[in-house]
Design an enzyme around this catalytic site. Structure first.
Site, PDB file in Angstrom:
ATOM      1  N   CYS A   1      44.817 -20.189  88.050  1.00 59.62           N
ATOM      2  CA  CYS A   1      43.975 -20.985  88.942  1.00 59.62           C
ATOM      3  C   CYS A   1      44.566 -22.350  89.245  1.00 59.62           C
ATOM      4  O   CYS A   1      43.999 -23.107  90.035  1.00 59.62           O
ATOM      5  CB  CYS A   1      42.574 -21.143  88.353  1.00 59.62           C
ATOM      6  SG  CYS A   1      42.505 -22.239  86.928  1.00 59.62           S
TER       7      CYS A   1
ATOM      8  N   CYS B   1      43.524 -23.459  79.653  1.00 59.35           N
ATOM      9  CA  CYS B   1      43.202 -23.761  81.048  1.00 59.35           C
ATOM     10  C   CYS B   1      41.886 -24.526  81.065  1.00 59.35           C
ATOM     11  O   CYS B   1      40.925 -24.148  80.391  1.00 59.35           O
ATOM     12  CB  CYS B   1      43.072 -22.446  81.806  1.00 59.35           C
ATOM     13  SG  CYS B   1      42.211 -22.599  83.366  1.00 59.35           S
TER      14      CYS B   1
ATOM     15  N   GLU C   1      76.243  10.790  64.575  1.00 64.99           N
ATOM     16  CA  GLU C   1      75.590  11.088  65.854  1.00 64.99           C
ATOM     17  C   GLU C   1      74.137  10.634  65.796  1.00 64.99           C
ATOM     18  O   GLU C   1      73.544  10.575  64.703  1.00 64.99           O
ATOM     19  CB  GLU C   1      75.654  12.591  66.138  1.00 64.99           C
ATOM     20  CG  GLU C   1      74.866  13.411  65.121  1.00 64.99           C
ATOM     21  CD  GLU C   1      75.198  14.901  65.153  1.00 64.99           C
ATOM     22  OE1 GLU C   1      76.252  15.268  64.587  1.00 64.99           O
ATOM     23  OE2 GLU C   1      74.421  15.658  65.726  1.00 64.99           O
TER      24      GLU C   1
ATOM     25  N   SER D   1      66.138  20.615  56.509  1.00 63.64           N
ATOM     26  CA  SER D   1      65.924  19.231  56.938  1.00 63.64           C
ATOM     27  C   SER D   1      67.029  18.382  56.318  1.00 63.64           C
ATOM     28  O   SER D   1      67.996  18.917  55.760  1.00 63.64           O
ATOM     29  CB  SER D   1      64.535  18.756  56.554  1.00 63.64           C
ATOM     30  OG  SER D   1      64.403  18.755  55.172  1.00 63.64           O
ATOM     31  N   LEU D   2      66.929  17.091  56.434  1.00 59.74           N
ATOM     32  CA  LEU D   2      68.013  16.213  55.988  1.00 59.74           C
ATOM     33  C   LEU D   2      67.521  15.227  54.940  1.00 59.74           C
ATOM     34  O   LEU D   2      66.385  14.763  54.990  1.00 59.74           O
ATOM     35  CB  LEU D   2      68.547  15.411  57.188  1.00 59.74           C
ATOM     36  CG  LEU D   2      69.274  16.197  58.270  1.00 59.74           C
ATOM     37  CD1 LEU D   2      69.447  15.344  59.522  1.00 59.74           C
ATOM     38  CD2 LEU D   2      70.624  16.677  57.750  1.00 59.74           C
TER      39      LEU D   2
ATOM     40  N   TYR E   1      73.044  20.494  68.352  1.00 58.32           N
ATOM     41  CA  TYR E   1      73.842  19.787  67.349  1.00 58.32           C
ATOM     42  C   TYR E   1      74.166  20.638  66.122  1.00 58.32           C
ATOM     43  O   TYR E   1      74.828  20.177  65.200  1.00 58.32           O
ATOM     44  CB  TYR E   1      73.174  18.478  66.914  1.00 58.32           C
ATOM     45  CG  TYR E   1      71.725  18.640  66.466  1.00 58.32           C
ATOM     46  CD1 TYR E   1      71.399  19.332  65.313  1.00 58.32           C
ATOM     47  CD2 TYR E   1      70.695  18.071  67.208  1.00 58.32           C
ATOM     48  CE1 TYR E   1      70.090  19.482  64.911  1.00 58.32           C
ATOM     49  CE2 TYR E   1      69.379  18.204  66.805  1.00 58.32           C
ATOM     50  CZ  TYR E   1      69.073  18.909  65.664  1.00 58.32           C
ATOM     51  OH  TYR E   1      67.786  19.068  65.264  1.00 58.32           O
TER      52      TYR E   1
ATOM     53  N   CYS F   1      38.315 -20.491  87.098  1.00 56.19           N
ATOM     54  CA  CYS F   1      39.534 -19.734  86.827  1.00 56.19           C
ATOM     55  C   CYS F   1      39.191 -18.241  86.849  1.00 56.19           C
ATOM     56  O   CYS F   1      38.398 -17.773  86.039  1.00 56.19           O
ATOM     57  CB  CYS F   1      40.106 -20.117  85.467  1.00 56.19           C
ATOM     58  SG  CYS F   1      41.545 -19.119  85.035  1.00 56.19           S
TER      59      CYS F   1
ATOM     60  N   TYR G   1      52.422  16.142  94.590  1.00 57.34           N
ATOM     61  CA  TYR G   1      52.143  17.048  93.474  1.00 57.34           C
ATOM     62  C   TYR G   1      50.759  16.735  92.892  1.00 57.34           C
ATOM     63  O   TYR G   1      49.924  17.617  92.688  1.00 57.34           O
ATOM     64  CB  TYR G   1      53.232  16.879  92.412  1.00 57.34           C
ATOM     65  CG  TYR G   1      53.044  17.751  91.190  1.00 57.34           C
ATOM     66  CD1 TYR G   1      52.396  17.268  90.070  1.00 57.34           C
ATOM     67  CD2 TYR G   1      53.533  19.048  91.158  1.00 57.34           C
ATOM     68  CE1 TYR G   1      52.217  18.066  88.948  1.00 57.34           C
ATOM     69  CE2 TYR G   1      53.367  19.852  90.051  1.00 57.34           C
ATOM     70  CZ  TYR G   1      52.705  19.343  88.949  1.00 57.34           C
ATOM     71  OH  TYR G   1      52.533  20.140  87.843  1.00 57.34           O
ATOM     72  N   ASP G   2      50.503  15.433  92.681  1.00 52.51           N
ATOM     73  CA  ASP G   2      49.215  15.033  92.121  1.00 52.51           C
ATOM     74  C   ASP G   2      48.073  15.391  93.069  1.00 52.51           C
ATOM     75  O   ASP G   2      47.006  15.819  92.638  1.00 52.51           O
ATOM     76  CB  ASP G   2      49.204  13.528  91.836  1.00 52.51           C
ATOM     77  CG  ASP G   2      50.127  13.188  90.673  1.00 52.51           C
ATOM     78  OD1 ASP G   2      50.421  14.102  89.880  1.00 52.51           O
ATOM     79  OD2 ASP G   2      50.554  12.031  90.578  1.00 52.51           O
TER      80      ASP G   2
ATOM     81  N   ASP H   1      64.647  11.949  68.024  1.00 53.04           N
ATOM     82  CA  ASP H   1      63.276  12.022  67.517  1.00 53.04           C
ATOM     83  C   ASP H   1      62.474  13.012  68.363  1.00 53.04           C
ATOM     84  O   ASP H   1      61.764  12.635  69.283  1.00 53.04           O
ATOM     85  CB  ASP H   1      62.650  10.623  67.567  1.00 53.04           C
ATOM     86  CG  ASP H   1      61.408  10.538  66.706  1.00 53.04           C
ATOM     87  OD1 ASP H   1      61.122  11.515  65.989  1.00 53.04           O
ATOM     88  OD2 ASP H   1      60.732   9.503  66.748  1.00 53.04           O
TER      89      ASP H   1
ATOM     90  N   LYS I   1      70.235  10.509  65.641  1.00 49.57           N
ATOM     91  CA  LYS I   1      69.209  11.441  65.166  1.00 49.57           C
ATOM     92  C   LYS I   1      68.083  11.411  66.198  1.00 49.57           C
ATOM     93  O   LYS I   1      67.387  10.406  66.346  1.00 49.57           O
ATOM     94  CB  LYS I   1      68.698  11.005  63.785  1.00 49.57           C
ATOM     95  CG  LYS I   1      67.667  11.953  63.209  1.00 49.57           C
ATOM     96  CD  LYS I   1      67.341  11.568  61.775  1.00 49.57           C
ATOM     97  CE  LYS I   1      66.489  12.603  61.063  1.00 49.57           C
ATOM     98  NZ  LYS I   1      65.255  12.938  61.740  1.00 49.57           N
TER      99      LYS I   1
ATOM    100  N   LYS J   1      68.366   6.349  58.389  1.00 50.76           N
ATOM    101  CA  LYS J   1      67.234   6.052  59.270  1.00 50.76           C
ATOM    102  C   LYS J   1      67.183   4.578  59.654  1.00 50.76           C
ATOM    103  O   LYS J   1      67.582   3.708  58.878  1.00 50.76           O
ATOM    104  CB  LYS J   1      65.913   6.418  58.563  1.00 50.76           C
ATOM    105  CG  LYS J   1      65.813   7.864  58.106  1.00 50.76           C
ATOM    106  CD  LYS J   1      65.475   8.813  59.242  1.00 50.76           C
ATOM    107  CE  LYS J   1      64.048   8.671  59.686  1.00 50.76           C
ATOM    108  NZ  LYS J   1      63.129   9.534  58.960  1.00 50.76           N
TER     109      LYS J   1
ATOM    110  N   CYS K   1      47.530 -23.791  84.649  1.00 53.30           N
ATOM    111  CA  CYS K   1      47.120 -22.398  84.489  1.00 53.30           C
ATOM    112  C   CYS K   1      47.764 -21.538  85.580  1.00 53.30           C
ATOM    113  O   CYS K   1      47.630 -21.841  86.767  1.00 53.30           O
ATOM    114  CB  CYS K   1      45.603 -22.304  84.575  1.00 53.30           C
ATOM    115  SG  CYS K   1      45.021 -20.616  84.622  1.00 53.30           S
TER     116      CYS K   1
ATOM    117  N   LYS L   1      77.693  13.834  59.058  1.00 54.95           N
ATOM    118  CA  LYS L   1      78.001  15.173  58.560  1.00 54.95           C
ATOM    119  C   LYS L   1      79.476  15.232  58.197  1.00 54.95           C
ATOM    120  O   LYS L   1      80.315  14.657  58.916  1.00 54.95           O
ATOM    121  CB  LYS L   1      77.730  16.226  59.655  1.00 54.95           C
ATOM    122  CG  LYS L   1      76.275  16.294  60.086  1.00 54.95           C
ATOM    123  CD  LYS L   1      76.074  17.174  61.313  1.00 54.95           C
ATOM    124  CE  LYS L   1      74.626  17.096  61.761  1.00 54.95           C
ATOM    125  NZ  LYS L   1      74.420  17.679  63.091  1.00 54.95           N
TER     126      LYS L   1
END
Ligand code: IVH
Length: 756
Positions: free
Chosen positions: A439, A454, A133, A99-100, A243, A460, A53-54, A137, A135, A331, A436, A307
């Site tokens: 190295c 190190c 339930e 909204s809530l 919901y 290194c 696809y790419d 995002d 929430k 929240k 390290c 609810k």
């Protein structure tokens, strides 16, 4: 080219395509991409791999770069998030989208239940069930079905009026186009979101295509849904959870839970974690359980929604201006999240510091997906501070543990806590490496240092590459076209390597002598190779302060580098002086050790330490020549330079390996002294105040120029002010200057003073 069966057949170089051939190939490619999109997103049955696809998209983009007229015909490569040329049509919601109310504390959940009981006149023991339930995002969407057919999809907007995104919503696999057995009018509401995996893949694709990436799945979902070109939305892996509902010609059920089950039966995705709770205690228990499982969900949630389950009670409770009385969002704390620590990796920095990094099961904290966090140092992992006192009640952190991740603003996320109750039985304490990992050199921890380092220096590879990245960084050599990514590439390159800073300045001659030239490499062309060489040439002349900073010596930051440059005014003078001060520097270190010994002995013997004497004896024993003492004193007393920095600088220049690398570098450079005019400027070291209106320049410009000439610019007039520059309208500051006898001049006089 794309073969008839959809497989990818590579065409010749785009540069060789005729206009007609380009058009034919473009048409085939665009169709293949559109088909792949449909298969992947709408039919949920991908037909080609992501890599293919790419490749299709890349080839399309290359053709369009050469034949831009093709892109104008509505290409699937159309830029992401391109500024909409027109806006979406507006849709008035038949039933407002609300909204809530938010809650964060357990007490607020008890209050919520109390309030509802009071409103409904229910006693404290009357049964009252709720649903709990996750929430989600994402962003909310309202889908209108008439006669079982999807007729309109709208965003929430301001709750009254949203945007018509019907064409886009139709491309989302979770949203059915038709449903059987539904009421004549049914508005289904829910959340559009993107899973973590899809988000990561989308960002990878965006990056490969050179398009902007998204900060988090929510932004990606919102940006994808609100595309004017539905073909772009179709190429984005969006999902939908139902919901809630808006207008209905017949009720769905008698309870919230029953209605959600009905939506599920109609063909919508509903959240399987939804459950019924019989009161606040059960709600909070559900909250904890959902929070614990958050990292395993594979998508972002930012709380739990409660609810009232009985829809007749919901109807009685009704709404306030923007939120229902019958629901609340509990929240999660914004900046904290629990997730699993998959592994502890050690990163080796520019100065050799071994930094433990937590590799985490990705989790969203404050709107950003976090998969790495700092564990600070070995003491922190072991559960103690630098003095050996317990932190986190002494709990250590082990791979496999559930850890709390903390993130504030742009700060690097940290692991803050560990949950011992969830520790796997086979978790073993983490053993911090003493060699390290890059190295194999010893990694040692000096007394009083919380960090293990190190000792490999430039042998290194991790230190060498980090030092190089620092060398080309913004405040250092700042070479255009040579950033961290290119440094990694050149560092690993066998034919044209950059292993140390000096190699940058031999790159061109080595390239010219080589067989495979840079201009033929992946990621470079004739032009970009030439640009890189020009940018490097440009930096052969470098201001002293930049050179000092670029060396990446521990404790020598940009400000100290400027201080050193100003003090020594030349590279040779700096090096000569630091070399001369070397015996004194070593004596200073011996004196530090003697002081520490004396302090310990005094503590053991219960007497007062004789620090001064211990130091003096150590210095005397070193028999440092006076000239060296003087050079050392000159160095440590330089404004902004103390003994710690001075010692670090001295160590760096006295290290034979490091020194020869620096010498090889400076052989290619012309080091420019700090601006000579500063020292000679008539205002150097003076404190200046600007007041009133300046007519020939802005206040910011005046300040910058004064500072460039070595003046200090102050905001108010005091006895320490040397000069006040007063323009028209100057008020109290000019009066103060008069009272204090400070010299006042006008803007023209100021310009004459500083040479125009
Ligand atoms: S119910 C009338 N349930 O949260 C109440 N909302 O902060 C309708 N959200 O605008 C909302 N998950 O976009 C509900 N399980 C859920 C939710 C949910 C996410 C969103 C929704 C709402 C926002 C309020």
């Amino acid at each position: 080219m794309v073969a008839k069966d959809g497989s990818l057949v590579h065409g010749g170089p785009v540069a060789d395509l005729s206009a007609a051939a380009a058009r034919a190939e473009w048409t085939a490619l665009a169709a293949a991409v559109a088909r792949a999109n449909r298969a992947y997103h709408t039919e949920d049955a991908p037909e080609i791999s992501d890599a293919d696809y790419d490749a299709l998209k890349r080839r399309l983009a290359r053709i369009e770069a050469r034949f831009p007229e093709l892109a104008a015909e509505g290409s699937p490569t159309a830029e992401v998030g391109a500024a909409p040329s027109e806006t979406f049509a507006k849709v008035r919601h038949a039933v407002r989208m609300l909204s809530l109310e938010n809650a964060f504390e357990t007490d607020e959940i008890r209050d919520f239940d109390d309030r509802i009981r009071k409103y409904l006149n229910l006693g404290p023991d009357a049964p009252l069930a709720y649903t709990a339930e996750p929430k989600i995002d994402g962003l909310s969407l309202s889908l209108r079905y008439e006669g079982g057919r999807l007729v309109q999809a709208a965003t929430r907007g301001d709750g009254e009026t949203g945007e018509n995104v019907t064409a886009n919503a139709r491309t989302i696999a979770d949203i059915p186009q038709t449903i059987a057995g539904a009421p004549q009018v049914l508005e289904v509401r829910g959340e559009v979101y993107m899973s973590h995996d899809d988000f990561a893949r989308l960002n990878e694709r965006q990056e490969t295509a050179g398009d902007k990436t998204f900060a988090n799945p929510r932004n990606a979902a919102a940006g994808s849904l609100r595309q004017l070109d539905a073909a772009i939305t179709a190429a984005r892996p969006l999902r939908f959870f139902a919901y809630a509902w808006g207008e209905l010609s017949a009720p769905l059920a008698e309870t919230q839970m029953g209605a959600v089950e009905r939506l599920s039966a109609l063909g919508f995705q509903t959240n399987p974690a939804t459950r019924i709770c019989d009161g606040p205690a059960a709600l909070v228990a559900a909250y904890r359980e959902i929070e614990d499982g958050r990292a395993l969900l594979g998508y972002d949630i930012d709380g739990v929604v409660y609810k009232v389950n009985d829809l007749a009670l919901q109807a009685r409770l009704g709404f306030r201006s923007t939120t229902p009385r019958w629901a609340i969002a509990h929240k999660f704390p914004a900046e904290l999240a629990w997730t699993r620590l998959e592994a502890i990796d050690i990163q080796v920095g520019r100065t050799g510091a071994l930094s433990p990094v937590a590799r985490l099961l990705p989790v969203t904290v404050g709107g950003v997906v976090v998969s790495n966090a700092t564990l600070h140092n070995e003491d922190y992992i072991a559960g103690r501070d630098a003095r050996g006192n317990p932190i986190r009640d002494g709990k250590d952190i082990r791979p496999g543990d559930w850890v709390q991740v903390y993130r504030a603003g742009d700060v690097i996320p940290k692991v803050a806590d560990v949950d011992l109750a969830r520790r796997p039985a086979d978790a073993v304490p983490y053993v911090f490496p003493t060699v390290c990992p890059e190295c194999g050199s010893d990694a040692v921890r000096e007394e009083g240092d919380s960090v293990r380092r190190c000792t490999g220096g430039l042998i290194c590879p991790a230190q060498a590459v980090e030092k190089l990245k620092h060398f080309v960084s913004r405040g250092a050599f700042d070479i255009e076209g040579l950033g961290a990514k290119q440094i990694e590439m050149f560092f690993a390159d066998a034919a044209l390597p950059i292993r140390e800073p000096a190699d940058i300045f031999t790159l061109r001659t080595r390239d010219e002598a080589g067989l495979t030239r840079l201009k033929n490499r992946e990621g470079f062309g004739e032009k970009s190779a030439a640009n890189l060489f020009a940018a490097i040439e440009d930096r052969r002349s470098i201001p002293l302060a930049r050179l000092i900073f670029a060396l990446g010596i521990r404790h020598v930051g940009e400000v100290a580098a400027r201080d050193l440059a100003r003090h020594y005014a030349g590279w040779d003078a700096l090096v000569a002086s630091v070399d001369l001060a070397r015996p004194a520097a070593l004596a200073h270190r011996a004196a530090d050790a003697a002081e520490a010994r004396e302090r310990r002995a005094a503590a053991d013997e219960g007497r007062r330490a004789r620090i001064g004497e211990a130091r003096a004896a150590a210095i005397a024993a070193a028999a440092v020549p006076p000239a060296s003492m003087a050079a050392w004193a000159d160095l440590v007393e330089t404004d902004g330079i103390g003994p710690v920095l001075a010692l670090s600088l001295s160590d760096a220049l006295a290290n034979p390996q490091e020194r020869s690398g620096i010498d090889r570098l400076t052989a290619h450079l012309t080091v420019l002294p700090p601006e000579a005019q500063v020292a000679q400027s008539p205002v150097a070291g003076k404190t200046v105040v600007f007041t009133g209106t300046l007519e020939k320049m802005t206040r910011a410009e005046a300040k910058a120029r004064a500072e460039a000439l070595g003046a200090k610019v102050a905001g108010s007039v005091s006895a320490r002010t040397d000069l006040v520059v007063a323009g028209p309208g100057a008020g109290s500051k000019a009066k103060d200057a008069e009272r204090l006898g400070v010299e006042i001049i006008d803007e023209d006089a100021w310009l004459r003073l500083i040479g125009g």
